[in-house]
Write a protein that holds these residues in place. Structure first.
Motif, mmCIF file in Angstrom:
data_model
loop_
_atom_site.group_PDB
_atom_site.id
_atom_site.type_symbol
_atom_site.label_atom_id
_atom_site.label_comp_id
_atom_site.label_asym_id
_atom_site.label_seq_id
_atom_site.Cartn_x
_atom_site.Cartn_y
_atom_site.Cartn_z
ATOM 1 N N LEU A 108 9.699 4.147 -3.541
ATOM 2 C CA LEU A 108 10.667 4.528 -2.336
ATOM 3 C C LEU A 108 9.709 4.782 -1.122
ATOM 4 N N PRO A 109 8.807 5.858 -1.114
ATOM 5 C CA PRO A 109 7.980 6.221 0.033
ATOM 6 C C PRO A 109 6.935 4.845 0.249
ATOM 7 N N LEU A 110 6.373 4.123 -0.895
ATOM 8 C CA LEU A 110 5.454 2.974 -0.454
ATOM 9 C C LEU A 110 6.401 1.822 0.437
ATOM 10 N N GLU A 111 7.661 1.732 0.061
ATOM 11 C CA GLU A 111 8.660 0.723 0.781
ATOM 12 C C GLU A 111 8.814 1.222 1.965
ATOM 13 N N GLY A 112 8.924 2.416 2.178
ATOM 14 C CA GLY A 112 9.396 3.205 3.554
ATOM 15 C C GLY A 112 8.262 3.111 4.609
ATOM 16 N N MET A 113 7.103 3.084 3.994
ATOM 17 C CA MET A 113 5.868 2.827 4.973
ATOM 18 C C MET A 113 5.220 1.707 4.983
ATOM 19 N N ASP A 114 5.838 0.738 4.174
ATOM 20 C CA ASP A 114 5.487 -0.854 4.357
ATOM 21 C C ASP A 114 4.258 -1.215 3.669
ATOM 22 N N VAL A 120 -6.537 -5.299 -6.894
ATOM 23 C CA VAL A 120 -7.841 -5.880 -7.316
ATOM 24 C C VAL A 120 -8.884 -4.905 -6.535
ATOM 25 N N ASN A 121 -8.570 -4.455 -5.319
ATOM 26 C CA ASN A 121 -9.389 -3.787 -4.645
ATOM 27 C C ASN A 121 -9.035 -2.097 -4.478
ATOM 28 N N GLN A 122 -7.982 -1.862 -5.392
ATOM 29 C CA GLN A 122 -7.613 -0.186 -5.677
ATOM 30 C C GLN A 122 -7.214 0.352 -4.471
ATOM 31 N N LYS A 123 -6.323 -0.372 -3.675
ATOM 32 C CA LYS A 123 -6.046 0.537 -2.296
ATOM 33 C C LYS A 123 -4.561 -0.084 -1.986
ATOM 34 N N LEU A 124 -3.997 0.672 -0.862
ATOM 35 C CA LEU A 124 -2.816 0.490 -0.174
ATOM 36 C C LEU A 124 -3.143 -0.389 0.902
ATOM 37 N N VAL A 125 -2.203 -1.379 0.988
ATOM 38 C CA VAL A 125 -2.528 -2.427 2.160
ATOM 39 C C VAL A 125 -0.925 -2.748 2.868
ATOM 40 N N GLY A 126 -0.950 -2.945 4.054
ATOM 41 C CA GLY A 126 0.350 -2.972 4.814
ATOM 42 C C GLY A 126 0.852 -4.391 4.369
ATOM 43 N N ALA A 127 2.029 -4.265 3.891
ATOM 44 C CA ALA A 127 2.847 -5.603 3.591
ATOM 45 C C ALA A 127 3.000 -6.438 4.660
ATOM 46 N N HIS A 128 3.100 -6.167 5.865
ATOM 47 C CA HIS A 128 3.166 -7.171 7.113
ATOM 48 C C HIS A 128 1.925 -6.939 7.955
ATOM 49 N N GLY A 129 0.849 -6.672 7.566
ATOM 50 C CA GLY A 129 -0.545 -6.301 8.300
ATOM 51 C C GLY A 129 -0.091 -4.864 8.932
#
Length: 137
Positions: A108-114, A120-129
């Motif tokens: 839920l917080p992941l979705e909330g922050m997009d 592969v690179n073991q990190k979070l990235v913006g779903a829409h840049g």
């Protein structure tokens, strides 16, 4: 797939609002900086009792949960807290697992922050840049 960890700032939103109104100095906002494990099988933000006490937020209810080992427990839910990560923000309740050894950042917080998880690179990235719903000023 390895573990993905990320740095979070978790804030007491009541303190933040008081600071915004000039009723509390910014340096008195109760907040914690933690390294959280991204856990897509967790629903929300999971914190422990120590972090709950540091934030000084109120409890707003309980939630029955089932852990990965299939054990069940009823845990407290906090009032909404501010979750800040990589210039993104979401406000939501946290689940308090009293003896948790790690902070978990759920879907839920992941979705909330997009965010999406780049395994592969073991990190979070913006779903829409760079386009997100909530950017921190």
């Amino acid at each position: 797939m390895g573990h993905v960890n990320t740095r979070l700032i978790i804030k007491n939103l009541y303190d933040a609002k008081r600071a915004e109104k000039g009723e509390l100095p910014n340096d008195k906002i109760r907040q914690v900086t933690v390294t959280a494990m991204v856990d897509t099988s967790a629903t929300t933000l999971v914190i422990n009792k120590k972090i709950l006490d540091e934030l000084g937020v109120d409890l707003m209810g309980e939630q029955k949960v089932t852990f990965a080992n299939n054990s069940k427990e009823t845990c407290n839910l906090t009032e909404p807290v501010g979750i800040y990560c990589d210039n993104r923000f979401v406000a939501m309740q946290a689940l308090v697992v009293e003896d948790a050894t790690e902070v978990l950042l759920g879907v839920l917080p992941l979705e909330g922050m997009d965010f999406i998880v780049d395994t592969v690179n073991q990190k979070l990235v913006g779903a829409h840049g760079d386009e997100v719903l909530y950017l921190v000023k």
